[in-house]
Write an enzyme that holds these catalytic residues in place. Structure first.
Site, PDB file in Angstrom:
ATOM      1  N   ARG A 150     -53.044  26.477  47.175  1.00  0.00           N
ATOM      2  CA  ARG A 150     -52.988  25.656  45.960  1.00  0.00           C
ATOM      3  C   ARG A 150     -53.533  26.428  44.760  1.00  0.00           C
ATOM      4  O   ARG A 150     -53.843  25.845  43.725  1.00  0.00           O
ATOM      5  CB  ARG A 150     -53.768  24.357  46.179  1.00  0.00           C
ATOM      6  CG  ARG A 150     -53.146  23.454  47.247  1.00  0.00           C
ATOM      7  CD  ARG A 150     -53.861  22.115  47.336  1.00  0.00           C
ATOM      8  NE  ARG A 150     -55.190  22.247  47.905  1.00  0.00           N
ATOM      9  CZ  ARG A 150     -55.467  22.121  49.219  1.00  0.00           C
ATOM     10  NH1 ARG A 150     -54.479  21.867  50.079  1.00  0.00           N
ATOM     11  NH2 ARG A 150     -56.708  22.237  49.657  1.00  0.00           N
ATOM     12  N   CYS A 170     -48.394  29.040  23.740  1.00  0.00           N
ATOM     13  CA  CYS A 170     -47.883  27.663  23.788  1.00  0.00           C
ATOM     14  C   CYS A 170     -47.643  27.273  25.243  1.00  0.00           C
ATOM     15  O   CYS A 170     -48.090  26.227  25.691  1.00  0.00           O
ATOM     16  CB  CYS A 170     -46.597  27.541  22.976  1.00  0.00           C
ATOM     17  SG  CYS A 170     -46.833  27.771  21.205  1.00  0.00           S
ATOM     18  N   ARG A 191     -48.903  23.591  26.186  1.00  0.00           N
ATOM     19  CA  ARG A 191     -49.795  22.805  25.323  1.00  0.00           C
ATOM     20  C   ARG A 191     -49.068  22.263  24.102  1.00  0.00           C
ATOM     21  O   ARG A 191     -49.401  21.204  23.571  1.00  0.00           O
ATOM     22  CB  ARG A 191     -50.991  23.649  24.863  1.00  0.00           C
ATOM     23  CG  ARG A 191     -50.596  24.788  23.932  1.00  0.00           C
ATOM     24  CD  ARG A 191     -51.773  25.478  23.271  1.00  0.00           C
ATOM     25  NE  ARG A 191     -51.291  26.557  22.423  1.00  0.00           N
ATOM     26  CZ  ARG A 191     -50.918  26.416  21.161  1.00  0.00           C
ATOM     27  NH1 ARG A 191     -50.964  25.228  20.577  1.00  0.00           N
ATOM     28  NH2 ARG A 191     -50.494  27.463  20.461  1.00  0.00           N
ATOM     29  N   HIS A 232     -43.044  17.914  20.202  1.00  0.00           N
ATOM     30  CA  HIS A 232     -42.763  17.513  18.828  1.00  0.00           C
ATOM     31  C   HIS A 232     -41.421  18.023  18.310  1.00  0.00           C
ATOM     32  O   HIS A 232     -40.925  19.067  18.738  1.00  0.00           O
ATOM     33  CB  HIS A 232     -43.884  17.983  17.895  1.00  0.00           C
ATOM     34  CG  HIS A 232     -44.203  19.443  18.026  1.00  0.00           C
ATOM     35  ND1 HIS A 232     -45.184  19.903  18.880  1.00  0.00           N
ATOM     36  CD2 HIS A 232     -43.682  20.544  17.429  1.00  0.00           C
ATOM     37  CE1 HIS A 232     -45.262  21.217  18.797  1.00  0.00           C
ATOM     38  NE2 HIS A 232     -44.356  21.639  17.920  1.00  0.00           N
ATOM     39  N   ALA A 288     -40.963  27.448  12.601  1.00  0.00           N
ATOM     40  CA  ALA A 288     -42.213  27.179  11.884  1.00  0.00           C
ATOM     41  C   ALA A 288     -43.240  28.234  12.280  1.00  0.00           C
ATOM     42  O   ALA A 288     -43.479  28.459  13.466  1.00  0.00           O
ATOM     43  CB  ALA A 288     -42.730  25.787  12.231  1.00  0.00           C
TER      44      ALA A 288
END
Length: 289
Positions: A150, A170, A191, A232, A288
Site C-alpha cells: 500500500r 498541480c 490539488r 475549476h 492562466a
C-alpha cells in the site's frame, strides 16, 4: 470520456465563483473524482483535438528527470514556456522580446536556455531525485517485488522546495494498485485542476504512464482514477466549455506501445502510437499564468 464532460457540467451548474492567483477568476468545486477504465480504450478526449505529441514528450521529459524547457521546445512543445518567460521578463537581460522570440532563443542558444529555460525542481526532479531518491525506479521495483504493498506512491509535492519551483505541482501525488487479476491501476491526486486546458492533458498523460509501467512490470492495465481538489473552469474558458459540451464524444482510440521496451526509461516518442484517434476540431483558449 463522458465522465470528464459530466464534471464540466457539474462545475458549471453547481460551482461557485472564486477569485484566484491569476486574477482571471474561476467557477470552482472542491473534491471531484472520475474513473477511466483503460480496457475500454485510451482516455484521450475526442470532443476537441488534443496535442498528443505534447502529451507524450512532456511525460518523457518528466521521466528523464529534466526541468529545463529546452527538450520540449526542441520538439516543438511549448506548453511550459509562459512560466520561464515571465521570470525572464523581470531580468536585466530582457529587451522587450515576445514569448515567441524567447522560445526561439531557447531553441537556438544553449547558454540562454541553460540560464532562462530552467523551471526549478519541478516534476522531473522530484520523480527522479527527491532528496536522492529515484521514486520512479523505486516504485517500479516495488510493484514487481511487492505488488500488494500500500506504499506504491510517487510524490511531486516537496514542501522544502516549493518556493524554488516556477509552478508548484498541480498533479502532486499518485499511487499504484495491483488487483487479483494482475491489473495495474493508478490513482492521481491533483490539488488544482484547470478543467478545460489542463485536466484532459493530465488524464491522457497519467493513463500513458500507467500503460508504460504496466508493460515494464508485466501487468495488465486497469483503471486511472483521478481525484481533483480545486476543480475549476476559468472565467475566460466558459464559451469554450459550452462549445465542447455541445459535441458528442467519438469512440476512444487505442494505445500501442513498443512491446520490446522492458525499461521505462528506454521509451522514446517513436515507441508510442495512437490508433484510430478521431476527434472534433481544436478549441483554443489562453492558459492562466
Amino acid at each position: 470520456m463522458k465522465q470528464y464532460l459530466h464534471l464540466l457540467e457539474h462545475i458549471k451548474t453547481s460551482g461557485t465563483f472564486k477569485k484566484d492567483r491569476t486574477n482571471i477568476g474561476t467557477i470552482s468545486l472542491f473534491g471531484l473524482q472520475a474513473r477511466y477504465n483503460l480496457k475500454e480504450g485510451f482516455p484521450l478526449l475526442t470532443t476537441k483535438k488534443m496535442a498528443w505529441k505534447a502529451i507524450c514528450h512532456e511525460l518523457l521529459w518528466f521521466l528523464k528527470g529534466d526541468t529545463n524547457i529546452k527538450y520540449l521546445v526542441d520538439n516543438n512543445v511549448n506548453i511550459w514556456n509562459e512560466w520561464p518567460y515571465e521570470i525572464f521578463k523581470k531580468s536585466n537581460d530582457y529587451q522587450g522580446e515576445s514569448l515567441k522570440e524567447f522560445s526561439q532563443k531557447i531553441k537556438e542558444d544553449s547558454s540562454f536556455a541553460q540560464k532562462y529555460g530552467e523551471l526549478g525542481p519541478v516534476y522531473g526532479k522530484q520523480w527522479r531525485d527527491f532528496f536522492g531518491v529515484d521514486q520512479i525506479s523505486q516504485v517500479i521495483n516495488d510493484i514487481k517485488n511487492n505488488p500488494t504493498s500500500r506504499r506504491l506512491i510517487v510524490s511531486a509535492w516537496n514542501v522544502a522546495q516549493i518556493d524554488k519551483m516556477a509552478l508548484p505541482p498541480c498533479h502532486a501525488f499518485f499511487q499504484f494498485y495491483v488487483n487479483d487479476n494482475n491489473e495495474l491501476s493508478l490513482h492521481l491526486y491533483q490539488r488544482s485542476g484547470d478543467m478545460f486546458l489542463g485536466v484532459p492533458f493530465n488524464i491522457a498523460s497519467y493513463s500513458l504512464l500507467l500503460s508504460m509501467v504496466a508493460q515494464v512490470t508485466n501487468l495488465k492495465v486497469g483503471e486511472f482514477i483521478h481525484t481533483i481538489g480545486d476543480a475549476h473552469i476559468y472565467s475566460n474558458h466558459i464559451d469554450q466549455v459550452n462549445t465542447q459540451l455541445e459535441r458528442a464524444p467519438y469512440k476512444l482510440p487505442k494505445l500501442i506501445l513498443n512491446k520490446n521496451i522492458k525499461n521505462i526509461f528506454d521509451f522514446t516518442f517513436e515507441d508510442i502510437e495512437l490508433e484510430n484517434y478521431i476527434s472534433h476540431e481544436t478549441i483554443k483558449a489562453k492558459v492562466a499564468v
